[in-house]
Every structure is written in C-alpha cells, then in structure tokens.
Design an enzyme around this catalytic site. Sequence first.
Site, PDB file in Angstrom:
ATOM      1  CB  SER A   1     -24.468 -24.992  40.667  1.00  0.00           C
ATOM      2  OG  SER A   1     -25.590 -24.180  40.424  1.00  0.00           O
TER       3      SER A   1
ATOM      4  CG  HIS B   1     -20.567 -26.184  42.321  1.00  0.00           C
ATOM      5  ND1 HIS B   1     -20.994 -27.470  42.563  1.00  0.00           N
ATOM      6  CD2 HIS B   1     -21.614 -25.373  42.617  1.00  0.00           C
ATOM      7  CE1 HIS B   1     -22.245 -27.445  42.972  1.00  0.00           C
ATOM      8  NE2 HIS B   1     -22.649 -26.184  43.014  1.00  0.00           N
TER       9      HIS B   1
ATOM     10  CE  LYS C   1     -22.413 -26.700  46.687  1.00  0.00           C
ATOM     11  NZ  LYS C   1     -23.661 -27.398  47.035  1.00  0.00           N
TER      12      LYS C   1
END
Length: 391
Positions: A178, A206, A237
């Site tokens: 990350s 991610h 995300k």
Amino acid sequence: MALSILSERLDKIREAGLYRRLRSVDRTTPQVHVDGRAVLLFCSNNYLGLAEHPALAQAAAEAALQYGASSAASRLVSGNQPLHDLLETKVAVWKGTEAALIFNSGYAANTGIIAALAGRGDIIFSDRLNHASIIDGALLSGARLVRYPHNDIQALASLLEQHQTNGLRLIVSDGVFSMDGDIAPLAALADLAEQHQALLMVDDAHAGGVLGQQGRGAVELFGLTGRVAVQMGTFGKALGSYGAYAACSGQVREYLINKARSLIFSTSLPPAVLAASCAAVDLVQSDEGERLRQQLADNGQLLRSLLQSAGCAVPEGTTPIVPLLVGDAEATVVFSSRLLEEGLFVQGIRPPTVPVGTSRLRCTLMASHTPDQIRLAAATIIRTGKELGVF
Ligand SMILES: Cc1ncc(COP(=O)(O)O)c(C=O)c1O
C-alpha cells in the site's frame, strides 16, 4: 493524572514529527475542498473513480429506500440479508473462486481472518511491509509471528525451514504494497507455500479492480487462482464502496463463519453499501471498467515519468501508487503542507505506517485525473521539492 499521561504522550508524538490530525475533504474527485480550500486531490484510493459513479449512488439509494438504513444485527443473528448473499455470489464469480465471504472492512477482514486461521501453536510468516491490519490480526491470533524481509523469497524459504510446528503455518502478503506500490512475488510465494505445506493468504486491497483480467487482482495476474487459500480484497478503494471480502473455497468460508470474531460479533454492512458494492463488481468487469483501468495505468505512467525525468526518487511500477521518498518525518510534513498551500493535496506518510527513515509522499492516481491535472501536480511537486531542498 491519567489524562496528563495522555498529554505527555501526545507531546512526544509532536516532538517526533509524528503528530496527526484530521482534515476535512468534501469529495473523492480530482478537484476537492480541503478544510474549505479548493485543491487537486492526489491521495485517494478511489483509483477507478467509482466512488462518485452514478450507478453506485443509484444502487445505494434504491437499496436504502427498499430495505432501510441498517442490517441491525450480526449476520449470525438476524443481519444476513439477500444483498449479502448476492454480493458474495458476484464476488466468487468475478474472482473465479468457489466461495466468498463479506466482511465489514479490510481491517475487520484481516484481523478476523488471520486470527481465525491461526492460533497458539501455529506460525504466521508476514512480509515486513504488510499492512497494519495484518500485523494486528497476527498479534490477536496468539500465533508466533515471523516477519520476513520485504519480498525476500530466499529469506522466507530459510525461515520456513527454521520454524517448524505441528500446527498450521500461514504465509501472508499484501498483493500490492500500500505504501510502496510494488507487487509481491506471488508465484514464488505460492511455490514456497506448497513446498512447506503452508497456507497462503494475499491481501489484494490495492489490486482488486486495478490489476489482472477484469480487475480480478494480483493473484489472477500471476495465474494463481486456486493456489491461494484466501484472497482478501476491499470494496473501499478501486471499487468505490465500502467493506471487504475473502475469496476462498467453500470449506474456508464455512470455517471463517464459525471462527472469525469480526464477522460473528459485529453488525453486518447496511443494504446501501452492499448494493453499491454489487454495482461496483459488475462495473469493474464491464467494458467501461476496462477503459477506466487503461486510463488509470496511463495516468500512473505519466506521473511516474514526469517525476523521474526531473530526478525525483520514484521507483518503477505499474500500479496507481507512486511513492516519493523523502526520508525524514518532519521534512515530509513540511513538504506535504507546502504542497497543500500550492493547491495540491498529497498525504505525507510517516512511521509507524512506514519504517523509520523512509517517510514519503504517497501520490495516488485516479482514472478521473486529466493529463493536465497530472502535469500540474508533477510541476508543483518538482518546484516545491527544489525550493525545500528535498531533491
Ligand atoms: C493493504 C491494505 N489492507 C487492508 C486495508 C484495510 O482496508 P479498509 O480500509 O477497508 O479497512 C488497507 C487500507 O486501508 C490496506 O491498504
């Protein structure tokens, strides 16, 4: 007395340049207001721009009107609603796994899953740069925690030789790290896990929506679906919603339902959030999702090349996370504050989020950034960095 202890601790945090405060940010679009000032946003994880996509907002609004605002109980009490089942089916089909299980957040998923899989007598092997929620899950589990140097397969192999147990061994790695934006050597990790009869868990927070065919993530990118016991991913995300999932076998799902305390002892996600996530899973697999992923990749490439050609310390990469190493925590705060004054919001990342001496600006791209906005951001970073003597 007790409160003065807290004041002293806060003073120490300030002295170390590690003081944090909340800023008010009104949206997650490229142009936002931070504490009331109009600036460009370059530190959101809204990679595909789905957080403001009308399809997600519409789905959330309709679900709230149809089912209400809350699930009002843990899924094991009365909080398991049709949208939980629908979302799990969609995730399993998307990821190509037998099953999926929804969690309330990535943090709740990692702490819940890891502490459910491993316990006393077991050993967890964790990359040194893994996300804090993985470390917290490992600490909560009561298992022995062995941290291996970042992405170092040789070191992990010898640690696996060294640390034997009659219990379970679990290898855990971020898929995309990350704070660094690099990708774990997942094929080598899967080989090692098989050689040493260990389970492999990948945190794809991610990578989901961003990497692999139809955005299926880092595990799919390396063709490893089926060789990873648990793929954890988040909806908060690239998928523009909120919550998380474990994509896994039916057996692991059944086990987690019975053992994961963050699932058992917490009110489940509300209908609006589940419906938005359903819409997001559909979107990332569509032609529009493909187009957004391409745009995101181009945007990442543009920012990297502009910063690198000006001599900034930016590593190569293919993800939307572009770290700019500064080193000192205090200097990173000053850099980030100056950028904000110049109209650019890039968060400075300091210990304990990253190791001491590796504080950085963490720039993140969105598909919705325009090339002009990226050029302006790069020019602002380069000019400010030179003025501050960082480069
Ligand atoms: C790698 C990683 N795992 C887990 C999480 C936690 O996910 P969530 O924000 O959904 O709690 C994050 C970020 O927040 C993350 O970066």
